[in-house]
Design a protein around this motif. Sequence first.
Motif, PDB file in Angstrom:
ATOM      1  N   VAL A  90       0.810  -1.217   0.000  1.00 50.07           N
ATOM      2  CA  VAL A  90       0.000   0.000   0.000  1.00 50.07           C
ATOM      3  C   VAL A  90       0.847   1.272   0.000  1.00 50.07           C
ATOM      4  O   VAL A  90       0.332   2.351   0.253  1.00 50.07           O
ATOM      5  N   GLY A  91       2.140   1.152  -0.265  1.00 46.21           N
ATOM      6  CA  GLY A  91       2.949   2.337  -0.482  1.00 46.21           C
ATOM      7  C   GLY A  91       3.348   3.111   0.764  1.00 46.21           C
ATOM      8  O   GLY A  91       3.611   4.301   0.696  1.00 46.21           O
ATOM      9  N   GLY A  92       3.412   2.425   1.908  1.00 47.28           N
ATOM     10  CA  GLY A  92       3.992   3.028   3.100  1.00 47.28           C
ATOM     11  C   GLY A  92       3.243   4.160   3.761  1.00 47.28           C
ATOM     12  O   GLY A  92       3.847   5.185   4.085  1.00 47.28           O
ATOM     13  N   PRO A  93       1.946   4.005   4.035  1.00 53.84           N
ATOM     14  CA  PRO A  93       1.280   5.048   4.842  1.00 53.84           C
ATOM     15  C   PRO A  93       1.746   4.944   6.287  1.00 53.84           C
ATOM     16  O   PRO A  93       1.982   3.822   6.777  1.00 53.84           O
ATOM     17  N   PRO A  94       1.917   6.048   7.000  1.00 50.88           N
ATOM     18  CA  PRO A  94       2.449   5.985   8.365  1.00 50.88           C
ATOM     19  C   PRO A  94       1.614   5.121   9.295  1.00 50.88           C
ATOM     20  O   PRO A  94       2.134   4.519  10.225  1.00 50.88           O
ATOM     21  N   ARG A  95       0.307   5.028   9.046  1.00 50.17           N
ATOM     22  CA  ARG A  95      -0.542   4.262   9.964  1.00 50.17           C
ATOM     23  C   ARG A  95      -0.215   2.787   9.959  1.00 50.17           C
ATOM     24  O   ARG A  95      -0.511   2.089  10.927  1.00 50.17           O
ATOM     25  N   GLY A  96       0.362   2.287   8.861  1.00 52.61           N
ATOM     26  CA  GLY A  96       0.732   0.869   8.824  1.00 52.61           C
ATOM     27  C   GLY A  96       1.744   0.543   9.900  1.00 52.61           C
ATOM     28  O   GLY A  96       1.666  -0.501  10.554  1.00 52.61           O
ATOM     29  N   GLN A  97       2.697   1.441  10.107  1.00 52.76           N
ATOM     30  CA  GLN A  97       3.694   1.204  11.152  1.00 52.76           C
ATOM     31  C   GLN A  97       3.072   1.263  12.535  1.00 52.76           C
ATOM     32  O   GLN A  97       3.509   0.568  13.450  1.00 52.76           O
ATOM     33  N   VAL A  98       2.025   2.103  12.683  1.00 53.10           N
ATOM     34  CA  VAL A  98       1.343   2.162  13.981  1.00 53.10           C
ATOM     35  C   VAL A  98       0.703   0.811  14.278  1.00 53.10           C
ATOM     36  O   VAL A  98       0.762   0.309  15.413  1.00 53.10           O
ATOM     37  N   LEU A  99       0.130   0.174  13.236  1.00 53.10           N
ATOM     38  CA  LEU A  99      -0.447  -1.160  13.430  1.00 53.10           C
ATOM     39  C   LEU A  99       0.629  -2.144  13.885  1.00 53.10           C
ATOM     40  O   LEU A  99       0.403  -2.952  14.792  1.00 53.10           O
ATOM     41  N   ALA A 100       1.825  -2.038  13.289  1.00 54.22           N
ATOM     42  CA  ALA A 100       2.916  -2.924  13.700  1.00 54.22           C
ATOM     43  C   ALA A 100       3.275  -2.685  15.160  1.00 54.22           C
ATOM     44  O   ALA A 100       3.555  -3.634  15.910  1.00 54.22           O
ATOM     45  N   ILE A 101       3.267  -1.427  15.583  1.00 48.80           N
ATOM     46  CA  ILE A 101       3.588  -1.130  16.987  1.00 48.80           C
ATOM     47  C   ILE A 101       2.527  -1.712  17.914  1.00 48.80           C
ATOM     48  O   ILE A 101       2.842  -2.236  18.996  1.00 48.80           O
ATOM     49  N   VAL A 102       1.257  -1.685  17.469  1.00 49.58           N
ATOM     50  CA  VAL A 102       0.200  -2.303  18.281  1.00 49.58           C
ATOM     51  C   VAL A 102       0.439  -3.802  18.404  1.00 49.58           C
ATOM     52  O   VAL A 102       0.294  -4.382  19.493  1.00 49.58           O
ATOM     53  N   VAL A 103       0.858  -4.442  17.282  1.00 47.44           N
ATOM     54  CA  VAL A 103       1.150  -5.890  17.348  1.00 47.44           C
ATOM     55  C   VAL A 103       2.272  -6.156  18.343  1.00 47.44           C
ATOM     56  O   VAL A 103       2.218  -7.110  19.131  1.00 47.44           O
ATOM     57  N   MET A 104       3.301  -5.281  18.351  1.00 48.00           N
ATOM     58  CA  MET A 104       4.402  -5.483  19.295  1.00 48.00           C
ATOM     59  C   MET A 104       3.933  -5.307  20.729  1.00 48.00           C
ATOM     60  O   MET A 104       4.384  -6.034  21.633  1.00 48.00           O
ATOM     61  N   ALA A 105       3.013  -4.360  20.958  1.00 50.29           N
ATOM     62  CA  ALA A 105       2.474  -4.192  22.308  1.00 50.29           C
ATOM     63  C   ALA A 105       1.716  -5.445  22.720  1.00 50.29           C
ATOM     64  O   ALA A 105       1.821  -5.895  23.873  1.00 50.29           O
TER      65      ALA A 105
END
Lengths: 196, 101
Positions: free
Chosen positions: B53-68
């Motif tokens: 999806v071309g790197g929207p910043p929210r994708g990384q936020v989802l990854a941070i939620v997975v790490m939490a």
Amino acid sequence: MTAADLAFYVLSAIAVVSGWRVFRTDSMVRASFLLMLSFIAVAAIMLMLAAPYIGMATVFMMAVEMMVMALFMVMFMMNPAGLNPMNMVHQNRLSIGAGATAFVGLTVAVLFTDLPHEKVARQAPVIRDLGHELLGPSMLIFESAGVTLLAAMVASVVLSARSGRFGPSDEGSRPPGLEPGGEPAGRIPESEQEDE
Amino acid sequence: MTLTAVLIVAAALIGTGLYGALSQQSFVMLMMGLELILNGVLLAVIAFWSLGVGGPPRGQVLAIVVMAVMAVEMAVGFALVTAVFRRRQVDTTEKLGTLKE
């Protein structure tokens, strides 16, 4: 095949094989280090996928987490050093079937889905974007994750502490009665049930 | 390195983790299986973010939620293992029968 492709295949092989060996090694400590290896390989793939922040955070988190895991292994398990052969499994065939089904099902889904193919721009400032997103529009999500971690800390202290709310937890503590001097409320501890 | 290839690797990690979580008797090994599943999920999230999806910043936020989620699972899981062990001297799933019915 480019060098990046080769590195990806090698790292994928490391991630999957070490993930599988976790459940096949005799030593509990070795199992946790193999899991760490799997995580680090995945983190390296994430670095290649232009996600340096998440990749490095995964490495740091997993390094600490697997040290804790190894400690717990030594505390709880017999045979931490793997001197004796050990294979503690149940419902083995069902589990192999479930794992294989999950893999095949997900792979079929991936292969037959029309996936979007828009790559992240090569020079995109992804870490800056992440920072602006975390402290901007997604701050509520970020803060919720933080509060969840705090709640998890409190929960783990409460769960693992020896003293319960109404006396020693490992003796089956009872809350006071609903009326003064009445029957204690709550579940009857197992030790008292056996006496009856 | 295509999105399909990365997602297949993630699927392999999830399958391996599922096998571990279902087959292991020891609580600690069981949690390793859960961790491996989350590892695959994290890889899939980042793969979609980066190649799909071309790197929207929210994708990384989802990854941070997975790490939490990973961290919470580890912390509460180990606390539960400690509590169960202290109460019943048990460290495998077979020996816990109280909640069976």
